[in-house]
Motif scaffolding. Structure first.
Motif, PDB file in Angstrom:
ATOM      1  N   ASP A 256     -56.897 -44.337 -46.943  1.00 44.47           N
ATOM      2  CA  ASP A 256     -55.763 -43.427 -46.903  1.00 44.47           C
ATOM      3  C   ASP A 256     -54.489 -44.201 -46.571  1.00 44.47           C
ATOM      4  OD1 ASP A 256     -57.432 -41.291 -47.426  1.00 44.47           O
ATOM      5  OD2 ASP A 256     -57.731 -40.819 -45.317  1.00 44.47           O
ATOM      6  N   VAL A 257     -53.352 -43.636 -46.972  1.00 46.73           N
ATOM      7  CA  VAL A 257     -52.054 -44.269 -46.740  1.00 46.73           C
ATOM      8  C   VAL A 257     -51.262 -43.397 -45.776  1.00 46.73           C
ATOM      9  CG1 VAL A 257     -49.870 -44.986 -47.790  1.00 46.73           C
ATOM     10  CG2 VAL A 257     -52.040 -45.359 -49.012  1.00 46.73           C
ATOM     11  N   ALA A 258     -50.753 -43.999 -44.706  1.00 45.37           N
ATOM     12  CA  ALA A 258     -49.924 -43.286 -43.735  1.00 45.37           C
ATOM     13  C   ALA A 258     -48.478 -43.699 -43.901  1.00 45.37           C
ATOM     14  CB  ALA A 258     -50.388 -43.591 -42.314  1.00 45.37           C
ATOM     15  N   PHE A 259     -47.571 -42.813 -43.506  1.00 49.84           N
ATOM     16  CA  PHE A 259     -46.152 -43.135 -43.593  1.00 49.84           C
ATOM     17  C   PHE A 259     -45.389 -42.299 -42.568  1.00 49.84           C
ATOM     18  CE2 PHE A 259     -47.346 -39.958 -46.713  1.00 49.84           C
ATOM     19  CZ  PHE A 259     -46.510 -38.899 -46.408  1.00 49.84           C
ATOM     20  N   ALA A 260     -44.248 -42.814 -42.142  1.00 45.83           N
ATOM     21  CA  ALA A 260     -43.318 -42.069 -41.298  1.00 45.83           C
ATOM     22  C   ALA A 260     -41.932 -42.631 -41.544  1.00 45.83           C
ATOM     23  CB  ALA A 260     -43.681 -42.191 -39.819  1.00 45.83           C
ATOM     24  N   PHE A 261     -40.959 -41.742 -41.679  1.00 43.97           N
ATOM     25  CA  PHE A 261     -39.583 -42.145 -41.958  1.00 43.97           C
ATOM     26  C   PHE A 261     -38.644 -41.428 -40.996  1.00 43.97           C
ATOM     27  CE2 PHE A 261     -41.624 -42.193 -46.280  1.00 43.97           C
ATOM     28  CZ  PHE A 261     -41.857 -43.562 -46.271  1.00 43.97           C
ATOM     29  N   SER A 262     -37.754 -42.182 -40.377  1.00 41.92           N
ATOM     30  CA  SER A 262     -36.801 -41.598 -39.448  1.00 41.92           C
ATOM     31  C   SER A 262     -35.651 -40.941 -40.210  1.00 41.92           C
ATOM     32  CB  SER A 262     -36.244 -42.678 -38.511  1.00 41.92           C
ATOM     33  OG  SER A 262     -35.445 -43.595 -39.233  1.00 41.92           O
ATOM     34  N   TYR A 263     -34.975 -40.045 -39.521  1.00 38.06           N
ATOM     35  CA  TYR A 263     -33.767 -39.456 -40.103  1.00 38.06           C
ATOM     36  C   TYR A 263     -32.733 -40.539 -40.381  1.00 38.06           C
ATOM     37  CZ  TYR A 263     -29.451 -36.780 -40.533  1.00 38.06           C
ATOM     38  OH  TYR A 263     -28.260 -36.272 -40.990  1.00 38.06           O
ATOM     39  N   ASP A 264     -32.646 -41.530 -39.504  1.00 37.12           N
ATOM     40  CA  ASP A 264     -31.668 -42.605 -39.682  1.00 37.12           C
ATOM     41  C   ASP A 264     -31.921 -43.379 -40.969  1.00 37.12           C
ATOM     42  OD1 ASP A 264     -30.710 -41.796 -37.213  1.00 37.12           O
ATOM     43  OD2 ASP A 264     -31.914 -43.259 -36.123  1.00 37.12           O
ATOM     44  N   LEU A 265     -33.188 -43.481 -41.388  1.00 31.90           N
ATOM     45  CA  LEU A 265     -33.488 -44.140 -42.657  1.00 31.90           C
ATOM     46  C   LEU A 265     -32.876 -43.359 -43.812  1.00 31.90           C
ATOM     47  CD1 LEU A 265     -34.934 -46.266 -44.389  1.00 31.90           C
ATOM     48  CD2 LEU A 265     -36.971 -44.803 -44.330  1.00 31.90           C
ATOM     49  N   SER A 266     -32.875 -42.033 -43.730  1.00 36.43           N
ATOM     50  CA  SER A 266     -32.305 -41.240 -44.824  1.00 36.43           C
ATOM     51  C   SER A 266     -30.826 -41.550 -45.002  1.00 36.43           C
ATOM     52  CB  SER A 266     -32.512 -39.743 -44.568  1.00 36.43           C
ATOM     53  OG  SER A 266     -31.627 -39.249 -43.579  1.00 36.43           O
ATOM     54  N   LEU A 267     -30.120 -41.807 -43.902  1.00 35.95           N
ATOM     55  CA  LEU A 267     -28.701 -42.141 -43.994  1.00 35.95           C
ATOM     56  C   LEU A 267     -28.502 -43.502 -44.643  1.00 35.95           C
ATOM     57  CD1 LEU A 267     -27.461 -40.908 -40.495  1.00 35.95           C
ATOM     58  CD2 LEU A 267     -27.382 -39.700 -42.682  1.00 35.95           C
ATOM     59  N   ARG A 268     -29.393 -44.442 -44.346  1.00 33.53           N
ATOM     60  CA  ARG A 268     -29.286 -45.771 -44.948  1.00 33.53           C
ATOM     61  C   ARG A 268     -29.620 -45.718 -46.446  1.00 33.53           C
ATOM     62  NH1 ARG A 268     -27.911 -49.688 -41.851  1.00 33.53           N
ATOM     63  NH2 ARG A 268     -28.034 -49.441 -39.587  1.00 33.53           N
ATOM     64  N   LEU A 269     -30.623 -44.924 -46.803  1.00 35.23           N
ATOM     65  CA  LEU A 269     -30.964 -44.775 -48.219  1.00 35.23           C
ATOM     66  C   LEU A 269     -29.795 -44.155 -48.978  1.00 35.23           C
ATOM     67  CD1 LEU A 269     -34.635 -43.434 -47.957  1.00 35.23           C
ATOM     68  CD2 LEU A 269     -33.901 -45.748 -48.546  1.00 35.23           C
ATOM     69  N   ARG A 270     -29.136 -43.225 -48.341  1.00 38.81           N
ATOM     70  CA  ARG A 270     -27.979 -42.580 -48.964  1.00 38.81           C
ATOM     71  C   ARG A 270     -26.856 -43.596 -49.173  1.00 38.81           C
ATOM     72  NH1 ARG A 270     -24.830 -37.211 -46.713  1.00 38.81           N
ATOM     73  NH2 ARG A 270     -22.814 -37.672 -47.620  1.00 38.81           N
ATOM     74  N   ALA A 271     -26.583 -44.419 -48.147  1.00 37.73           N
ATOM     75  CA  ALA A 271     -25.534 -45.432 -48.264  1.00 37.73           C
ATOM     76  C   ALA A 271     -25.872 -46.461 -49.337  1.00 37.73           C
ATOM     77  CB  ALA A 271     -25.329 -46.122 -46.912  1.00 37.73           C
ATOM     78  N   GLU A 272     -27.162 -46.870 -49.392  1.00 37.26           N
ATOM     79  CA  GLU A 272     -27.582 -47.856 -50.389  1.00 37.26           C
ATOM     80  C   GLU A 272     -27.476 -47.305 -51.804  1.00 37.26           C
ATOM     81  OE1 GLU A 272     -31.487 -48.840 -49.137  1.00 37.26           O
ATOM     82  OE2 GLU A 272     -30.830 -49.930 -47.343  1.00 37.26           O
ATOM     83  N   ALA A 273     -27.618 -45.984 -51.957  1.00 35.49           N
ATOM     84  CA  ALA A 273     -27.507 -45.359 -53.279  1.00 35.49           C
ATOM     85  C   ALA A 273     -26.057 -45.135 -53.692  1.00 35.49           C
ATOM     86  CB  ALA A 273     -28.262 -44.035 -53.284  1.00 35.49           C
ATOM     87  N   GLY A 274     -25.113 -45.486 -52.790  1.00 36.77           N
ATOM     88  CA  GLY A 274     -23.702 -45.342 -53.120  1.00 36.77           C
ATOM     89  C   GLY A 274     -23.176 -43.935 -52.981  1.00 36.77           C
ATOM     90  N   ILE A 275     -23.898 -43.077 -52.236  1.00 41.81           N
ATOM     91  CA  ILE A 275     -23.433 -41.705 -52.043  1.00 41.81           C
ATOM     92  C   ILE A 275     -22.399 -41.700 -50.931  1.00 41.81           C
ATOM     93  CG2 ILE A 275     -24.123 -39.359 -51.429  1.00 41.81           C
ATOM     94  CD1 ILE A 275     -26.907 -40.025 -52.483  1.00 41.81           C
ATOM     95  N   PRO A 276     -21.208 -41.123 -51.149  1.00 39.96           N
ATOM     96  CA  PRO A 276     -20.157 -41.130 -50.127  1.00 39.96           C
ATOM     97  C   PRO A 276     -20.618 -40.453 -48.838  1.00 39.96           C
ATOM     98  CG  PRO A 276     -19.295 -40.418 -52.247  1.00 39.96           C
ATOM     99  CD  PRO A 276     -20.782 -40.453 -52.390  1.00 39.96           C
ATOM    100  N   GLY A 277     -19.942 -40.794 -47.769  1.00 37.87           N
ATOM    101  CA  GLY A 277     -20.261 -40.154 -46.498  1.00 37.87           C
ATOM    102  C   GLY A 277     -20.039 -41.042 -45.311  1.00 37.87           C
ATOM    103  N   GLY A 278     -19.599 -42.274 -45.534  1.00 37.69           N
ATOM    104  CA  GLY A 278     -19.343 -43.149 -44.406  1.00 37.69           C
ATOM    105  C   GLY A 278     -20.612 -43.812 -43.925  1.00 37.69           C
ATOM    106  N   PRO A 279     -20.468 -44.836 -43.070  1.00 48.65           N
ATOM    107  CA  PRO A 279     -21.638 -45.570 -42.587  1.00 48.65           C
ATOM    108  C   PRO A 279     -22.473 -44.718 -41.633  1.00 48.65           C
ATOM    109  CG  PRO A 279     -19.668 -46.274 -41.423  1.00 48.65           C
ATOM    110  CD  PRO A 279     -19.213 -45.344 -42.504  1.00 48.65           C
ATOM    111  N   PRO A 280     -23.782 -44.914 -41.628  1.00 49.13           N
ATOM    112  CA  PRO A 280     -24.624 -44.190 -40.675  1.00 49.13           C
ATOM    113  C   PRO A 280     -24.397 -44.718 -39.270  1.00 49.13           C
ATOM    114  CG  PRO A 280     -25.929 -45.824 -41.862  1.00 49.13           C
ATOM    115  CD  PRO A 280     -24.565 -45.806 -42.491  1.00 49.13           C
ATOM    116  N   PRO A 281     -24.745 -43.924 -38.232  1.00 47.66           N
ATOM    117  CA  PRO A 281     -24.636 -44.419 -36.862  1.00 47.66           C
ATOM    118  C   PRO A 281     -25.411 -45.719 -36.693  1.00 47.66           C
ATOM    119  CG  PRO A 281     -25.072 -42.057 -36.856  1.00 47.66           C
ATOM    120  CD  PRO A 281     -25.220 -42.528 -38.275  1.00 47.66           C
ATOM    121  N   ALA A 282     -24.848 -46.656 -35.937  1.00 48.27           N
ATOM    122  CA  ALA A 282     -25.463 -47.972 -35.780  1.00 48.27           C
ATOM    123  C   ALA A 282     -26.798 -47.859 -35.049  1.00 48.27           C
ATOM    124  CB  ALA A 282     -24.530 -48.894 -35.008  1.00 48.27           C
TER     125      ALA A 282
END
Length: 440
Positions: free
Chosen positions: A90-116
């Motif tokens: 089986d494959v396990a996974f977990a993703f933080s909310y902060d990762l979603s902000l980084r994925l958004r920034a990497e995709a070039g979606i506007p919104g400013g930098p995520p919290p450090a």
């Protein structure tokens, strides 16, 4: 959930206790541990080592010095494809909310930098599960690989030797509580955005720091006992990060080309009887604020699923049904649709990430508003954790809404609640306190 190994090499060990009591002794034997209780009648719980998973940080994706050059969705699709071909573990996974902000920034979606976030801080992981142990409450047994039997027997012995009873309230000493003045200021700033039409709803979250009166695994087991009726229970311990919680809010469930999710909105204290549950459901449905908020989030979920499901297949399977989870009664609605399996389950998982129910609407603008108002990382709160069953080709995941993360001798708790233009500080603070009740 697939078996730990083939039948010829599988051992079974009798165990009639609480599976959460196995977290501490199995961690000692397996190292970094993943624990996940699945929903449904069987309510089986899986324990496994996280020694072979890919870690996602701000620096990229790596495993034991090896780098993965693709993105998170590509990694998931590769891992799931490898498991299907085996079928592998089986494959396990977990993703933080902060990762979603980084994925958004990497995709070039506007919104400013995520919290450090701190350098090297764990933002997520994904990988095959080794040394798996499965607890089946129907048979009162633990299934494991034959070579792990001695370790599992020793772990069982540790749980029966424990003489201290579960703690009664309070489970913790509160070190830093909700700051009502700070929250009132945040709500006022959110209301400015709401009245300006930037967002229709935004989910404000608050941190609380507590110090457990016992060991962290014991604290997790005591909290899980309070949430005994919750669909999901989760714990992961990796790279110095320990996160755990219990909830009944799916992220996405996918099997046989169908995907489903659930929306919660509207909060009352937990009902004790079915009649009380129905009465509180009627009260929530009759409240214009709660009802409008809930329907808006249902529409957002339909829109998210509609972005990758076949046209005309997205439906609401139940609407505004009262559901008791821990100390609260919520209105719950289920939304589902059919998707093209060729799309890849990894991309299906991330298409709705993060959920609107923990962000607000419109979702992208709500994330911008939250980054401005909260001004700090959320960690794994509002993220997702789950399991891919290789044998059944099924994906199970939940949204992390009951969230506790170790921070030295303390535990950081975070919970949130949706606010609209008519929200009042006293009412919202009372709801946050209610949601934290079983964690403190």
């Amino acid at each position: 959930m697939s078996a730990p190994t083939s039948t010829a090499t599988t051992a079974r060990v009798s165990f009639a206790g609480d599976p959460h009591d196995l977290v501490e002794p199995l961690t000692e034997r397996f190292g970094s541990l993943f624990c996940y209780r699945l929903p449904g009648r069987e309510r089986r719980t899986l324990f496994a080592s996280l020694s072979d998973v890919w870690r996602v940080t701000a620096d990229g994706i790596e495993r034991d010095g090896e780098r993965f050059d693709g993105d998170v969705a590509a990694l998931l699709d590769q891992l799931l494809a490898e498991a299907r071909r085996g079928p592998g573990p089986d494959v396990a996974f977990a993703f933080s909310y902060d990762l979603s902000l980084r994925l958004r920034a990497e995709a070039g979606i506007p919104g400013g930098p995520p919290p450090a976030t701190a350098p090297g801080r764990l933002l997520g992981f994904a990988g095959p599960l080794r040394r798996a142990v499965v607890h089946d409450p129907a048979t009162g047994t633990l299934s494991c690989a034959a070579q792990d039997r001695a370790d599992v027997v020793a772990a069982c012995a540790r749980t029966t030797a424990r003489t201290a009873p579960p703690l009664t309230a309070p489970l913790t000493e509160v070190v830093v509580d909700i700051d009502p003045v700070r929250y009132a200021g945040q709500l006022a700033r959110a209301r400015d955005h709401l009245l300006a039409g930037d967002v229709y709803q935004v989910v404000l979250s608050v941190p609380v720091r507590v110090r457990p009166r016992t060991s962290l695994p014991r604290y997790y087991a005591d909290v899980a006992a309070r949430y005994a009726t919750a669909d999901y229970s989760y714990w992961f311990d990796l790279a110095g990060t320990r996160v755990f919680g219990n909830c009944s809010l799916p992220h996405v469930l996918a099997r046989d080309g169908r995907v489903s999710s659930r929306v919660f909105a509207g909060t009352q204290p937990a009902a004790r009887t079915d009649r009380e549950r129905q009465d509180r459901g009627a009260l929530l449905r009759g409240d214009p604020k709660y009802f409008a908020e809930h329907i808006m989030l249902v529409d957002l979920e339909r829109n998210d699923l509609g972005s990758y499901c076949e046209p005309g297949t997205v439906v609401v399977d139940r609407l505004c049904d009262p559901l008791v989870i821990g100390p609260t009664t919520y209105l719950a609605s289920d939304v589902s649709g059919r998707y093209d399996p060729a799309r890849g389950l990894g991309r299906v998982l991330l298409a709705s990430f993060p959920r609107g129910v923990v962000v607000g609407a419109p979702k992208l603008r709500a994330q911008e508003v939250l980054a401005e108002i909260e001004g700090e990382p959320r960690g794994f709160f509002a993220g997702a954790v789950g399991l891919y069953d290789a044998a059944g080709d099924a994906l199970t995941s939940n949204t992390i809404v009951t969230c506790a993360e170790q921070d030295g001798p303390d535990v950081l708790l975070r919970c949130g609640g949706g606010v609209v233009a008519g929200s009042e500080v006293a009412q919202e603070l009372a709801e946050l306190e209610l949601k934290l009740r079983y964690l403190r």
